[in-house]
Design an enzyme around this catalytic site. Structure first.
Site, PDB file in Angstrom:
ATOM      1  N   SER A 217      79.235  69.868  14.247  1.00  0.00           N
ATOM      2  CA  SER A 217      80.417  70.591  13.775  1.00  0.00           C
ATOM      3  C   SER A 217      80.643  70.516  12.270  1.00  0.00           C
ATOM      4  O   SER A 217      81.386  71.316  11.729  1.00  0.00           O
ATOM      5  CB  SER A 217      81.650  70.091  14.507  1.00  0.00           C
ATOM      6  OG  SER A 217      81.869  68.740  14.180  1.00  0.00           O
ATOM      7  N   HIS A 245      80.513  73.734  20.606  1.00  0.00           N
ATOM      8  CA  HIS A 245      80.572  74.629  19.433  1.00  0.00           C
ATOM      9  C   HIS A 245      79.533  75.747  19.499  1.00  0.00           C
ATOM     10  O   HIS A 245      79.504  76.620  18.641  1.00  0.00           O
ATOM     11  CB  HIS A 245      80.343  73.843  18.141  1.00  0.00           C
ATOM     12  CG  HIS A 245      81.572  73.192  17.600  1.00  0.00           C
ATOM     13  ND1 HIS A 245      82.617  73.909  17.042  1.00  0.00           N
ATOM     14  CD2 HIS A 245      81.946  71.901  17.548  1.00  0.00           C
ATOM     15  CE1 HIS A 245      83.562  73.074  16.660  1.00  0.00           C
ATOM     16  NE2 HIS A 245      83.182  71.838  16.959  1.00  0.00           N
ATOM     17  N   LYS A 276      87.488  76.321  22.819  1.00  0.00           N
ATOM     18  CA  LYS A 276      87.016  76.867  21.540  1.00  0.00           C
ATOM     19  C   LYS A 276      86.764  78.375  21.700  1.00  0.00           C
ATOM     20  O   LYS A 276      87.720  79.118  21.832  1.00  0.00           O
ATOM     21  CB  LYS A 276      85.781  76.081  21.068  1.00  0.00           C
ATOM     22  CG  LYS A 276      86.155  74.629  20.694  1.00  0.00           C
ATOM     23  CD  LYS A 276      85.048  73.888  19.975  1.00  0.00           C
ATOM     24  CE  LYS A 276      85.557  72.571  19.414  1.00  0.00           C
ATOM     25  NZ  LYS A 276      85.152  71.397  20.216  1.00  0.00           N
TER      26      LYS A 276
HETATM   27  C1  LIG Z   1      85.623  70.069  20.650  1.00  0.00           C
HETATM   28  C2  LIG Z   1      84.548  69.269  21.238  1.00  0.00           C
HETATM   29  C3  LIG Z   1      84.753  68.485  22.378  1.00  0.00           C
HETATM   30  C4  LIG Z   1      86.116  68.318  22.986  1.00  0.00           C
HETATM   31  O1  LIG Z   1      86.519  69.471  23.654  1.00  0.00           O
HETATM   32  P1  LIG Z   1      87.971  69.512  24.320  1.00  0.00           P
HETATM   33  O2  LIG Z   1      87.822  70.441  25.469  1.00  0.00           O
HETATM   34  O3  LIG Z   1      88.892  69.974  23.266  1.00  0.00           O
HETATM   35  O4  LIG Z   1      88.275  68.107  24.758  1.00  0.00           O
HETATM   36  C5  LIG Z   1      83.676  67.829  22.925  1.00  0.00           C
HETATM   37  N1  LIG Z   1      82.446  67.909  22.369  1.00  0.00           N
HETATM   38  C6  LIG Z   1      82.208  68.626  21.268  1.00  0.00           C
HETATM   39  C7  LIG Z   1      80.828  68.694  20.702  1.00  0.00           C
HETATM   40  C8  LIG Z   1      83.251  69.321  20.659  1.00  0.00           C
HETATM   41  O5  LIG Z   1      83.021  70.022  19.552  1.00  0.00           O
END
Ligand SMILES: *Cc1c(COP(=O)(O)O)cnc(C)c1O
Length: 430
Positions: A217, A245, A276
């Protein structure tokens, strides 16, 4: 008359009376124990240390729906370039309609974990839709991907086994690994020589699982899954990819890293989020081999001991995957927006980390400068975040720009123009 009706009428007639319901008094008298007094000082000291280090996180308050253009409490109207709203679905009419319909037909909440009475047909349908999207055998839903990652390792692996994890994996993977008794091996970010080294070391263990984020990220780089897969074959290991992501973003049709590397159906475990690209509300999942998903339903603690997602979220998710099945429009807009942004920013003289996702790291290298640039950009109506150590390595401070399918060309131009103006002002570019 039924008592329920009386209560209802009473409440409607005299709403204010509810406010008058007597609450127990709050005692201001000091407790005999001074434990909290000491603890309070301890916390206050730590909080000021965080502030002094310049690491205190203040939340910026949005007073509109999430989207490409938003309103913020301080600063008014801005263009948003720091959301994970990659496909622009956070405020999509079709998803809102699907959610509203489910709200009317299936109610608000489930008040239960899945295995007691927290499963509706909507949850089952959504699980099928996710498996269809990724070309996997089955899916298990969680309240968040944090929970999916927290609950994936411990039920599957024991101290006889090995987890080989990328050093830049998400916090939830790190926590999930901590909860599991398997032997831990770490390899430098996307470093295949190091991964091979660790795989050699792990040869005496019974089962081996390599774990990686799909997209990292902070840089926006994609895990080299083709090479990881080849090493997994060579050293007899399984693979898990967190597509949080990358899902909806990476690959020609946004099917994620397994699409990009032509490995659909070949990876044992994928995890991901509905928070996301996929609408941005809430919810996570693990999808992959049938027996793995079956075992997680039996033993995964965040699944067994935590609520199931609300029906409206499941319904909107189903609608979202329907849209994905019908058209690639959003993924295509996202890809062309990202290409356009990177190209024009590079032409303007900015140093952008090579990206294969919708994350564009505008490198500034200096922590203070990253904060100044972010603040100046907000004055110009561009909402971005500056990251610096310890979130990124020392001397690698940057502005992370996240592109969305919802950004219109004028909005991208406004962002690039603002960067150019501020960049010249602060001597970052000529
Ligand atoms: C955002 C993210 C998470 C967490 O996701 P949520 O559903 O908001 O708990 C887990 N792993 C990665 C790689 C992320 O970018």
């Amino acid at each position: 008359m039924k008592p329920a009706t009386i209560n209802h009428e009473f409440q409607q007639k005299d709403n204010n009376r509810r406010l008058a319901v007597k609450q127990p008094p709050i005692t201001t008298k000091k407790r005999a124990s001074s434990m909290y007094q000491n603890f309070k000082i301890h916390l206050e000291n730590q909080l000021s240390e965080i502030k002094e280090a310049g690491l205190y996180k203040n939340e910026r308050v949005i007073t509109s729906p999430q989207g490409a253009a938003i309103k913020v409490a301080e600063g008014g109207d801005v263009l948003n370039f720091c959301a994970n709203n990659y496909l622009g679905l956070s405020n999509d009419k079709r998803l809102i309609e699907a959610a509203k319909k489910a709200l009317d037909e299936r109610g608000y909440g489930m008040s239960s974990v899945r295995f007691i009475c927290g499963t509706q047909d909507l949850h089952k349908k959504l699980e099928k839709a996710i498996a269809h999207f990724f070309g996997t055998e089955d899916t298990i839903l969680y309240a968040a991907c944090f929970d999916a990652n927290g609950g994936v390792f411990e039920p599957l692996l024991t101290s006889e086994d090995a987890i080989i994890s990328d050093a830049l994996n998400h916090a939830s993977i790190i926590d999930g690994v901590r909860l599991c008794k398997a032997q831990r091996y770490r390899y430098a970010n996307a470093d295949m020589a190091d991964l091979e080294e660790q795989l050699k070391k792990a040869q005496s263990q019974r089962f081996r699982l390599i774990v990686t984020d799909g997209v990292f990220s902070m840089d926006g780089n994609v895990a080299p899954l083709d090479k990881i897969y080849a090493l997994a074959e060579k050293y007899n290991a399984m693979v898990m990819v967190d597509e949080s992501h990358s899902a909806g973003v990476v690959g020609k049709t946004g099917r994620g890293v397994t699409e990009l590397y032509n490995l659909r159906g070949k990876i044992e475990i994928l995890t991901g989020t509905l928070g996301k690209a996929f609408g941005g509300a809430i919810g996570g999942f693990t999808t992959g081999k049938q027996e793995i998903i079956d075992m997680l339903r039996q033993r995964s603690r965040p699944y067994l001991f935590s609520n199931s997602i609300p029906p409206m979220v499941a319904a909107a998710g189903i609608e979202m995957f329907n849209i994905m099945d019908t058209t690639n429009e959003l993924q295509e807009s996202l890809h062309s927006n990202t290409e356009y942004f990177v190209k024009r920013m590079q032409e303007a003289g900015f140093d952008i980390k090579p990206t294969q996702s919708a994350i564009c790291a505008v490198m500034l290298y200096d922590a203070k400068l990253s904060q100044t640039v972010a603040a100046r950009l907000q004055e110009e109506g561009i909402y971005v975040t500056g990251f610096y150590y310890p979130v990124v390595p020392k001397g690698e401070a940057r502005i992370r720009v996240q592109i969305s399918a919802a950004h219109k060309k004028e909005q991208l131009d406004k962002c690039i123009d603002a960067f150019t103006k501020v960049g010249k002002e602060l001597d970052i570019i000529k």
